[in-house]
Design an enzyme around this catalytic site. Structure first.
Site, short mmCIF file in Angstrom:
data_model
loop_
_atom_site.label_atom_id
_atom_site.label_comp_id
_atom_site.label_asym_id
_atom_site.label_seq_id
_atom_site.Cartn_x
_atom_site.Cartn_y
_atom_site.Cartn_z
N ASN A 9 0.76 21.44 -19.82
CA ASN A 9 0.35 20.78 -21.06
C ASN A 9 0.58 21.65 -22.28
O ASN A 9 0.16 21.29 -23.38
CB ASN A 9 -1.15 20.43 -21.00
CG ASN A 9 -1.35 19.17 -20.19
OD1 ASN A 9 -0.49 18.29 -20.21
ND2 ASN A 9 -2.45 19.10 -19.46
N GLU A 52 10.85 19.89 -23.22
CA GLU A 52 10.17 20.30 -21.98
C GLU A 52 10.79 21.58 -21.40
O GLU A 52 10.10 22.43 -20.84
CB GLU A 52 10.22 19.18 -20.93
CG GLU A 52 9.51 17.89 -21.33
CD GLU A 52 7.99 18.01 -21.48
OE1 GLU A 52 7.42 19.01 -21.00
OE2 GLU A 52 7.39 17.11 -22.09
N LYS A 88 8.88 23.43 -12.20
CA LYS A 88 7.90 22.35 -12.11
C LYS A 88 7.46 22.15 -10.66
O LYS A 88 6.27 21.96 -10.38
CB LYS A 88 8.45 21.05 -12.70
CG LYS A 88 7.46 19.91 -12.54
CD LYS A 88 7.28 19.02 -13.72
CE LYS A 88 6.09 18.08 -13.47
NZ LYS A 88 6.16 16.83 -14.16
N GLU A 121 -3.37 17.96 -10.23
CA GLU A 121 -3.69 18.33 -11.60
C GLU A 121 -5.14 18.73 -11.77
O GLU A 121 -5.85 18.21 -12.62
CB GLU A 121 -3.39 17.13 -12.51
CG GLU A 121 -2.67 17.56 -13.75
CD GLU A 121 -2.18 16.41 -14.61
OE1 GLU A 121 -2.75 15.32 -14.54
OE2 GLU A 121 -1.24 16.65 -15.35
N LYS A 136 3.67 11.71 -10.39
CA LYS A 136 2.85 10.87 -11.27
C LYS A 136 3.61 9.59 -11.60
O LYS A 136 4.77 9.63 -12.00
CB LYS A 136 2.52 11.62 -12.56
CG LYS A 136 1.51 12.73 -12.34
CD LYS A 136 0.63 12.99 -13.53
CE LYS A 136 1.27 13.85 -14.56
NZ LYS A 136 0.39 14.11 -15.71
N HIS A 138 1.36 20.19 -25.57
CA HIS A 138 1.07 18.76 -25.45
C HIS A 138 -0.24 18.34 -26.11
O HIS A 138 -0.42 17.17 -26.42
CB HIS A 138 1.04 18.35 -23.97
CG HIS A 138 2.41 18.20 -23.37
ND1 HIS A 138 3.30 19.25 -23.32
CD2 HIS A 138 3.05 17.13 -22.83
CE1 HIS A 138 4.42 18.82 -22.74
NE2 HIS A 138 4.30 17.55 -22.44
N ARG A 147 0.82 -1.23 0.00
CA ARG A 147 0.00 0.00 0.00
C ARG A 147 0.85 1.28 0.00
O ARG A 147 0.39 2.34 0.43
CB ARG A 147 -0.97 0.02 1.17
CG ARG A 147 -1.93 -1.13 1.13
CD ARG A 147 -3.08 -0.94 2.09
NE ARG A 147 -3.94 -2.11 2.00
CZ ARG A 147 -3.74 -3.22 2.68
NH1 ARG A 147 -2.73 -3.31 3.52
NH2 ARG A 147 -4.56 -4.23 2.53
N HIS A 195 0.44 15.37 -28.19
CA HIS A 195 -0.12 14.04 -27.92
C HIS A 195 -0.87 13.49 -29.11
O HIS A 195 -0.82 12.29 -29.40
CB HIS A 195 -1.07 14.10 -26.71
CG HIS A 195 -0.33 14.08 -25.40
ND1 HIS A 195 -0.85 14.64 -24.25
CD2 HIS A 195 0.88 13.58 -25.06
CE1 HIS A 195 0.03 14.48 -23.26
NE2 HIS A 195 1.08 13.84 -23.74
N HIS A 199 9.12 11.87 -27.11
CA HIS A 199 8.13 12.74 -26.48
C HIS A 199 8.50 14.23 -26.62
O HIS A 199 7.70 15.04 -27.06
CB HIS A 199 8.01 12.34 -25.01
CG HIS A 199 7.01 13.14 -24.25
ND1 HIS A 199 5.66 12.99 -24.44
CD2 HIS A 199 7.17 14.11 -23.32
CE1 HIS A 199 5.03 13.83 -23.65
NE2 HIS A 199 5.92 14.51 -22.95
N ARG A 202 -1.92 23.34 -13.02
CA ARG A 202 -0.97 22.38 -13.60
C ARG A 202 -1.25 22.16 -15.10
O ARG A 202 -0.41 21.65 -15.83
CB ARG A 202 -1.03 21.06 -12.82
CG ARG A 202 0.14 20.13 -13.08
CD ARG A 202 0.39 19.24 -11.87
NE ARG A 202 1.14 18.05 -12.16
CZ ARG A 202 1.48 17.16 -11.25
NH1 ARG A 202 1.13 17.33 -9.99
NH2 ARG A 202 2.17 16.08 -11.56
#
Ligand SMILES: NC(=O)c1ccc[n+]([C@@H]2O[C@H](COP(=O)([O-])OP(=O)(O)OC[C@H]3O[C@@H](n4cnc5c(N)ncnc54)[C@H](O)[C@@H]3O)[C@@H](O)[C@H]2O)c1
Length: 546
Positions: free
Chosen positions: A428, A368, A410, A420, A326, A431, A304, A435, A448, A424
């Site tokens: 993006n 980035e 960041k 998010e 994340k 992105h 956990r 994406h 990426h 945040r």
């Protein structure tokens, strides 16, 4: 060529009331160095305050004590020295500081100085009927001495933190001087439910055991990495962990995105069980974003949730994926579909390990970095323009500056919006289009960061079409993306596939969506209600035929 060795001391000087002591302390903290204040040394040694020393023995005696205090400050290891305001008046002091390293002089307007110190009766030189006039006279007397500094920072409109940022940026800027090489920066991340530090520097990987010690000696740890990174860094990291008191168990997964899978995760759990990892254990994720996501998810779910330390080894991971908590694995139905937010207990980013990173992986991280510069930092944007195309892997000081500044950006955004739900979204930028292109590219063949570069070009054009920015702002972004070797157009992608991938974007509601856009370099605005048709046009504008 400037062959000046790395600095032994960074001096922060300037007139009273410009913030020397506080700024020196913050700069030292950021660089992982000790701070020494010469006035405090003098007071400690003499056992009395500076006004008392002035009153009893006069200014000349005080200046002798000051020179002696400087000699003491320079005799230790690497330090940031906050000096008294008159330190540079003696040529010998100036020479000693010059030999030791950079001298940064803080300045402020006479009004600001008066506001800051006018009522302060610990300033012997201002105990006169007309302190404003006296400030003017002293500034005039010291003008030539202060002009000898290597750089000046006007603090009139700055908080101490902002002034310290500017000092660190200036130090990084003259990378040839190697002022920052060998230093390390500690960036605090403060969230409601977690606090940790990101340590950035050269060779900090060798200190990971000491930077993140176990609760008691012999605690088991999983050191997770890939079969490509293990030969480069596993032995070194294992030794550093052992030296800190951990009992590390090396767990090696196949290199590449395919390892972010249920199958590899299952094998990792089996190895964690065999190694006897318990609730007090910690997972050390040594690698790029793939290892960070996979090992991070294993740490989030093992018993956990156990401790996670990120040891990012790609530029992308150092400036982006290792921060923010994340973690995820992919399913055949899509990337990152199963995951968890799990904040690390520490991040240690060794910029030295980037020396072996292939150029295309460096470019990916730069996507980035350029995104952060577009949305948050006009100065970093200008720095990237000046350095465009240079081999960053040979330039440790520039890397230290870029990695630590991007971590700061960041970390700041994540602290404001850890799950998010709001601001945040700005991360993006580039992105939404990126994406869509990534999904339309056969087997995610584009890196990426490369698609983020193209995404920035498309979304900056969209901002200009909407009148959110002017054309030049969009062009500057496109030029920077191109200057770092990132594509500004992509070929081999089916237009229909890209557009239908765009239409499946989760953020689209009734044919419209909210998009972060850049009105001016260094700032962003979340624009609601952008039409999907305009986005389609933006995607179309970066697709090359054939
Ligand atoms: N969690 C997040 O917030 C987040 C954010 C962005 C991206 N990601 C994820 O990150 C992944 C991409 O990360 P990445 O670009 O770091 O890819 P990666 O982890 O696959 O690393 C790229 C390649 O570089 C090699 N490599 C790593 N360090 C090296 C070194 N020091 N020297 C030589 N080679 C080295 C790796 O072995 C690999 O082949 C994707 O899965 C993406 O979904 C996650």
């Amino acid at each position: 060529m400037d062959l000046r060795p790395p600095a032994d001391a960074i001096a922060i000087t300037g007139f009273m009331g410009t913030g020397k002591t506080t700024v020196a302390r913050i700069v030292a903290e950021r660089l992982g160095l000790d701070a020494v204040d010469t006035d405090e040394l003098i007071e400690g040694e003499a056992g009395r305050s500076i006004p008392a020393i002035f009153a009893a023995h006069g200014e000349a005696h005080f200046r002798d004590l000051e020179s002696a205090a400087l000699a003491r400050a320079l005799s230790g290891g690497r330090v940031v020295i906050g000096t008294g305001g008159g330190m540079l008046l003696r040529a010998a002091n100036l020479e000693a500081l010059r030999r030791a390293g950079p001298i940064i002089c803080l300045t402020a307007s006479p009004d600001a100085i008066l506001r800051r110190v006018g009522d302060d009766d610990s300033r012997p030189l201002l105990q006169v009927a007309d302190p404003a006039g006296r400030i003017g006279e002293l500034l005039a007397e010291r003008r030539d001495a202060y002009a000898q500094a290597d750089a000046h920072v006007d603090t009139t409109e700055l908080t101490p933190e902002q002034a310290a940022d500017e000092v660190v940026r200036l130090l990084a800027e003259d990378a040839r001087a190697g002022w920052l090489t060998g230093a390390r920066t500690a960036i605090p991340v403060a969230l409601a439910d977690a606090r940790y530090a990101i340590t950035v520097g050269r060779d900090v990987l060798d200190e990971v055991g000491a930077l993140c010690p176990p609760r008691e000696a012999g605690v088991r740890a999983a050191l997770v990495t890939t079969d490509r990174i293990a030969p480069l860094l596993a032995e070194r990291t294992t030794q550093a962990l052992r030296a800190g008191g951990w009992e590390p168990h090396l767990m090696v997964v196949p290199d590449g995105e395919a390892s972010k899978s249920l199958a590899v995760l299952g094998e990792l759990y089996e190895q964690m069980a065999a190694a006897g990892l318990d609730r007090g254990s910690t997972v050390f994720a040594l690698g790029g974003g793939v290892v960070g996501d996979l090992a991070g998810f294993a740490a989030a779910t093992w018993m956990r949730g156990i401790g996670l330390v990120n040891l990012p080894t790609t530029l992308l991971a150092q400036v982006d994926s290792s921060i923010g908590g994340k973690t995820a694995i992919d399913l055949s139905a899509g990337k990152n579909l199963v995951g968890a937010f799990h904040q690390p207990v520490a991040v240690v980013s060794d910029v030295g390990v980037l020396a072996t990173l292939p150029p295309e992986e460096m470019r990916s991280g730069l996507g980035e970095i350029i995104k952060h510069a577009c949305c948050f930092d006009a100065e970093m944007f200008a720095f990237l323009e000046q350095r465009a195309g240079s081999a960053l892997t040979d330039d440790a000081a520039a890397l230290e500056y870029l990695v630590s500044r991007n971590c700061q950006i960041k970390a700041g955004v994540v602290a404001e919006d850890p799950h998010e739900q709001g601001v945040r979204a700005v991360l993006n930028y580039g992105h939404t289009v990126g994406h869509a292109l990534e999904r339309a590219a056969e087997g995610w063949s584009l890196r990426h960061g490369e698609v983020v570069g193209v995404g920035i070009v498309a979304e900056s054009r969209l901002a200009a079409w909407l009148g959110v920015s002017d054309e030049e702002t969009a062009l500057r972004q496109e030029r920077l993306v191109a200057a770092w070797g990132l594509p500004t157009r992509v070929s081999g992608i089916d237009e229909e596939a890209a557009l239908s991938a765009l239409a499946r974007d989760k953020k689209i509601v009734s044919g419209r969506l909210r998009l972060p856009l850049v009105p001016e370099v260094g700032s962003f605005r979340i624009v609601a209600d952008v039409s999907i048709d305009l986005l389609r046009r933006a995607v179309g504008s970066v697709l090359a035929q054939g």
